[in-house]
Design an enzyme around this catalytic site. Structure first.
Site, short mmCIF file in Angstrom:
data_model
loop_
_atom_site.label_atom_id
_atom_site.label_comp_id
_atom_site.label_asym_id
_atom_site.label_seq_id
_atom_site.Cartn_x
_atom_site.Cartn_y
_atom_site.Cartn_z
CG ASP A 14 0.60 3.16 4.50
OD1 ASP A 14 0.83 4.24 3.93
OD2 ASP A 14 -0.53 2.74 4.76
CB CYS B 86 -4.15 3.25 7.67
SG CYS B 86 -3.79 1.49 7.95
CB CYS C 83 -2.72 -3.01 8.41
SG CYS C 83 -3.72 -2.05 7.24
CB CYS D 259 -0.91 0.01 1.23
SG CYS D 259 0.03 0.00 2.77
#
Ligand code: FES
Length: 149
Positions: free
Chosen positions: A52, A75, A119, A50
């Site tokens: 990140d 996030c 995540c 993503c």
């Protein structure tokens, strides 16, 4: 009387409860172990698909993770996942910590929405990198002088 800040926080929590478990919300809003670490024994930095990035620092004593911290530019779920994976790692032997997977993070939260599962992968992968880094420096301590952080 509730302040407008408290009302706003409660509103945000209500919205998050529609998607996330209570444990996920708790770790996202009150992250544990957030921050860098001086003189870490292991350091991992991973950028997920993503875009990140997460960083994890470990302090190891007698083959046990005695401290684990993280930072991420990701996030709120990645903040929760970094918080949870460092909590799971602390107090574990290095070999136990190496076995921590994204599924352990998911189980600790209860669940995550499908679109947030990566995540948990990012957090588990970053922990693994930090442990690999620890082994690298344990076997070849001279490399520590060339570390980039
Ligand atoms: Fe990138 Fe969560 S969206 S880590």
């Amino acid at each position: 009387m509730a302040s407008s800040y408290q009302e706003l926080e409660e509103f945000v929590r209500e919205e998050m409860r529609k998607i996330y478990t209570e444990a996920t919300i708790d770790h996202a809003m009150n992250p544990r172990n957030m921050g860098g670490m001086e003189n870490a024994d292991g350091f991992g930095k991973v950028t997920g698909p993503c875009g990140d990035t997460m960083e994890i620092w470990l302090k190891i004593k007698n083959n046990t993770v005695v401290e684990a911290t993280f930072l991420t530019d990701g996030c709120e779920t990645s903040i929760a996942a970094g918080s949870m994976v460092t909590e799971l790692a602390k107090g574990k032997s290095i070999s136990e910590a190496l076995k921590i997977t994204h599924q352990d993070v998911l189980d600790a939260f209860g669940s995550l929405p499908e679109e947030s599962i990566h995540c948990a992968f990012l957090a588990a992968n970053t922990l693994r990198e930090a442990i690999k880094d620890y082994f690298t420096f344990k076997n070849e301590p001279w490399k520590r002088a060339y570390r980039q952080h």
